[in-house]
Write a protein that holds these residues in place. Structure first.
Motif, PDB file in Angstrom:
ATOM      1  N   ASP A  10       1.035  -1.168   0.127  1.00 52.72           N
ATOM      2  CA  ASP A  10       0.062  -0.030  -0.178  1.00 52.72           C
ATOM      3  C   ASP A  10       0.921   1.103   0.094  1.00 52.72           C
ATOM      4  O   ASP A  10       0.402   2.331  -0.604  1.00 52.72           O
ATOM      5  CB  ASP A  10      -0.928   0.092   1.120  1.00 52.72           C
ATOM      6  N   ASP A  11       1.968   1.358   0.900  1.00 52.25           N
ATOM      7  CA  ASP A  11       2.685   2.404   0.919  1.00 52.25           C
ATOM      8  C   ASP A  11       3.967   2.016   1.349  1.00 52.25           C
ATOM      9  O   ASP A  11       4.495   0.807   2.060  1.00 52.25           O
ATOM     10  CB  ASP A  11       2.055   3.255   1.834  1.00 52.25           C
ATOM     11  N   ALA A  12       5.225   3.093   1.351  1.00 53.06           N
ATOM     12  CA  ALA A  12       6.545   2.475   1.988  1.00 53.06           C
ATOM     13  C   ALA A  12       6.966   4.072   2.551  1.00 53.06           C
ATOM     14  O   ALA A  12       6.581   5.080   2.249  1.00 53.06           O
ATOM     15  CB  ALA A  12       7.387   2.377   0.905  1.00 53.06           C
ATOM     16  N   LEU A  13       7.693   3.871   3.479  1.00 51.75           N
ATOM     17  CA  LEU A  13       8.338   5.086   4.323  1.00 51.75           C
ATOM     18  C   LEU A  13       9.903   5.273   4.091  1.00 51.75           C
ATOM     19  O   LEU A  13      10.286   4.229   3.892  1.00 51.75           O
ATOM     20  CB  LEU A  13       7.855   5.090   5.730  1.00 51.75           C
ATOM     21  N   SER A  14      10.323   6.402   4.134  1.00 52.33           N
ATOM     22  CA  SER A  14      11.891   6.572   4.030  1.00 52.33           C
ATOM     23  C   SER A  14      12.186   7.059   5.385  1.00 52.33           C
ATOM     24  O   SER A  14      11.715   7.974   6.051  1.00 52.33           O
ATOM     25  CB  SER A  14      12.184   7.606   3.123  1.00 52.33           C
ATOM     26  N   ILE A  15      12.948   6.123   6.208  1.00 51.26           N
ATOM     27  CA  ILE A  15      13.411   6.686   7.653  1.00 51.26           C
ATOM     28  C   ILE A  15      15.041   6.938   7.335  1.00 51.26           C
ATOM     29  O   ILE A  15      15.491   6.155   6.811  1.00 51.26           O
ATOM     30  CB  ILE A  15      13.342   5.564   8.528  1.00 51.26           C
ATOM     31  N   THR A  16      15.191   8.095   7.899  1.00 51.42           N
ATOM     32  CA  THR A  16      16.591   8.576   8.059  1.00 51.42           C
ATOM     33  C   THR A  16      17.570   7.642   8.816  1.00 51.42           C
ATOM     34  O   THR A  16      16.925   7.319   9.863  1.00 51.42           O
ATOM     35  CB  THR A  16      16.967  10.111   8.184  1.00 51.42           C
ATOM     36  N   ASP A  17      18.832   7.655   8.785  1.00 48.86           N
ATOM     37  CA  ASP A  17      19.623   7.064   9.686  1.00 48.86           C
ATOM     38  C   ASP A  17      19.623   7.698  11.049  1.00 48.86           C
ATOM     39  O   ASP A  17      19.502   7.194  12.032  1.00 48.86           O
ATOM     40  CB  ASP A  17      21.331   7.321   9.010  1.00 48.86           C
ATOM     41  N   GLN A  18      19.316   9.118  10.999  1.00 50.42           N
ATOM     42  CA  GLN A  18      19.191   9.705  12.413  1.00 50.42           C
ATOM     43  C   GLN A  18      17.933   9.488  13.064  1.00 50.42           C
ATOM     44  O   GLN A  18      17.877   9.192  14.186  1.00 50.42           O
ATOM     45  CB  GLN A  18      19.194  11.365  12.037  1.00 50.42           C
ATOM     46  N   ASP A  65      15.854  -7.453  14.797  1.00 49.11           N
ATOM     47  CA  ASP A  65      17.346  -7.802  14.989  1.00 49.11           C
ATOM     48  C   ASP A  65      17.462  -6.893  16.398  1.00 49.11           C
ATOM     49  O   ASP A  65      16.791  -6.057  16.953  1.00 49.11           O
ATOM     50  CB  ASP A  65      18.217  -7.260  13.911  1.00 49.11           C
ATOM     51  N   GLY A  66      18.547  -7.506  17.183  1.00 49.70           N
ATOM     52  CA  GLY A  66      18.912  -6.988  18.491  1.00 49.70           C
ATOM     53  C   GLY A  66      19.936  -6.136  18.086  1.00 49.70           C
ATOM     54  O   GLY A  66      20.735  -6.464  17.178  1.00 49.70           O
ATOM     55  N   GLY A  67      20.317  -5.367  19.248  1.00 47.61           N
ATOM     56  CA  GLY A  67      21.607  -4.472  19.294  1.00 47.61           C
ATOM     57  C   GLY A  67      23.074  -4.882  19.166  1.00 47.61           C
ATOM     58  O   GLY A  67      23.890  -4.636  18.617  1.00 47.61           O
ATOM     59  N   MET A  68      23.041  -6.266  19.760  1.00 57.11           N
ATOM     60  CA  MET A  68      24.524  -6.913  19.872  1.00 57.11           C
ATOM     61  C   MET A  68      25.136  -7.235  18.590  1.00 57.11           C
ATOM     62  O   MET A  68      26.493  -6.925  18.638  1.00 57.11           O
ATOM     63  CB  MET A  68      24.305  -8.528  20.657  1.00 57.11           C
ATOM     64  N   ARG A  73      29.052  -0.814  14.759  1.00 57.68           N
ATOM     65  CA  ARG A  73      28.668   0.628  14.059  1.00 57.68           C
ATOM     66  C   ARG A  73      27.471   1.248  14.428  1.00 57.68           C
ATOM     67  O   ARG A  73      27.629   1.984  15.005  1.00 57.68           O
ATOM     68  CB  ARG A  73      28.402  -0.130  12.447  1.00 57.68           C
ATOM     69  N   PHE A  74      26.290   0.693  14.478  1.00 58.20           N
ATOM     70  CA  PHE A  74      25.094   1.445  14.725  1.00 58.20           C
ATOM     71  C   PHE A  74      25.224   1.655  16.297  1.00 58.20           C
ATOM     72  O   PHE A  74      24.392   3.088  16.440  1.00 58.20           O
ATOM     73  CB  PHE A  74      23.888   0.476  14.685  1.00 58.20           C
ATOM     74  N   TRP A  75      25.777   0.920  17.043  1.00 54.73           N
ATOM     75  CA  TRP A  75      25.798   1.268  18.570  1.00 54.73           C
ATOM     76  C   TRP A  75      26.997   1.760  18.853  1.00 54.73           C
ATOM     77  O   TRP A  75      27.332   1.729  20.056  1.00 54.73           O
ATOM     78  CB  TRP A  75      25.399   0.257  19.305  1.00 54.73           C
ATOM     79  N   ASN A  76      27.930   2.136  17.914  1.00 59.83           N
ATOM     80  CA  ASN A  76      29.472   2.752  18.133  1.00 59.83           C
ATOM     81  C   ASN A  76      29.323   4.329  18.139  1.00 59.83           C
ATOM     82  O   ASN A  76      29.212   4.634  16.853  1.00 59.83           O
ATOM     83  CB  ASN A  76      30.426   2.179  17.215  1.00 59.83           C
ATOM     84  N   ARG A  77      29.517   4.981  18.953  1.00 57.64           N
ATOM     85  CA  ARG A  77      29.206   6.463  18.991  1.00 57.64           C
ATOM     86  C   ARG A  77      30.197   7.367  17.938  1.00 57.64           C
ATOM     87  O   ARG A  77      30.089   8.075  17.217  1.00 57.64           O
ATOM     88  CB  ARG A  77      29.720   7.124  20.459  1.00 57.64           C
ATOM     89  N   ASP A  78      31.617   6.802  18.104  1.00 55.86           N
ATOM     90  CA  ASP A  78      32.668   7.127  17.090  1.00 55.86           C
ATOM     91  C   ASP A  78      31.994   6.760  15.458  1.00 55.86           C
ATOM     92  O   ASP A  78      32.190   7.784  14.732  1.00 55.86           O
ATOM     93  CB  ASP A  78      33.966   6.630  17.178  1.00 55.86           C
ATOM     94  N   PHE A  79      31.507   5.668  15.214  1.00 58.71           N
ATOM     95  CA  PHE A  79      31.267   5.391  14.026  1.00 58.71           C
ATOM     96  C   PHE A  79      30.041   6.347  13.563  1.00 58.71           C
ATOM     97  O   PHE A  79      30.102   6.615  12.455  1.00 58.71           O
ATOM     98  CB  PHE A  79      30.574   3.997  13.869  1.00 58.71           C
ATOM     99  N   VAL A  80      29.104   6.419  14.394  1.00 57.12           N
ATOM    100  CA  VAL A  80      27.754   7.258  14.014  1.00 57.12           C
ATOM    101  C   VAL A  80      28.021   8.482  13.864  1.00 57.12           C
ATOM    102  O   VAL A  80      27.491   9.282  12.982  1.00 57.12           O
ATOM    103  CB  VAL A  80      26.758   7.017  15.322  1.00 57.12           C
TER     104      VAL A  80
END
Length: 106
Positions: A10-18, A65-68, A73-80
């Motif tokens: 029906d529809d799709a959304l675009s979610i930003t990385d932020q 998915d889990g954060g582990m 990357r995703f949970w690494n402050r320097d990477f983000v």
């Protein structure tokens, strides 16, 4: 089930990385859920969809998915921050801040 136009989607959304980063941090701080980027995007999309639905509507999404698996990357402050994204301030991350991020596009 097919959507109103006969298509399966029906529809799709675009979610930003932020938006994904802010959603994931909100879920960890307020719901105790340590999620990965895909789940964060799914939840952000579900919230955005819920905002546009009539009162009493139901929205369902998948926590896939889990954060582990995302700690490098995703949970690494320097990477983000190295990608030009803002690491959320855990002390001020309220529901209002999350909604503002989702509505304003990050």
């Amino acid at each position: 089930r097919r959507g109103g136009s006969g298509s399966i989607i029906d529809d799709a959304l675009s979610i930003t990385d932020q938006q994904a980063v802010v959603t994931a941090h909100y879920l960890l701080r307020h719901e105790g859920l340590f999620v990965g980027s895909s789940t964060a995007m799914n939840v952000a999309g579900a919230i955005m969809t819920a905002i546009s639905m009539p009162p009493g509507s139901n929205v369902v999404t998948v926590a896939c998915d889990g954060g582990m698996r995302h700690t490098s990357r995703f949970w690494n402050r320097d990477f983000v921050e190295g990608r030009g994204l803002v690491w959320p301030d855990e002390g001020t991350l309220t529901g209002e801040v999350l909604l503002e991020c989702l509505i304003d596009g990050g």
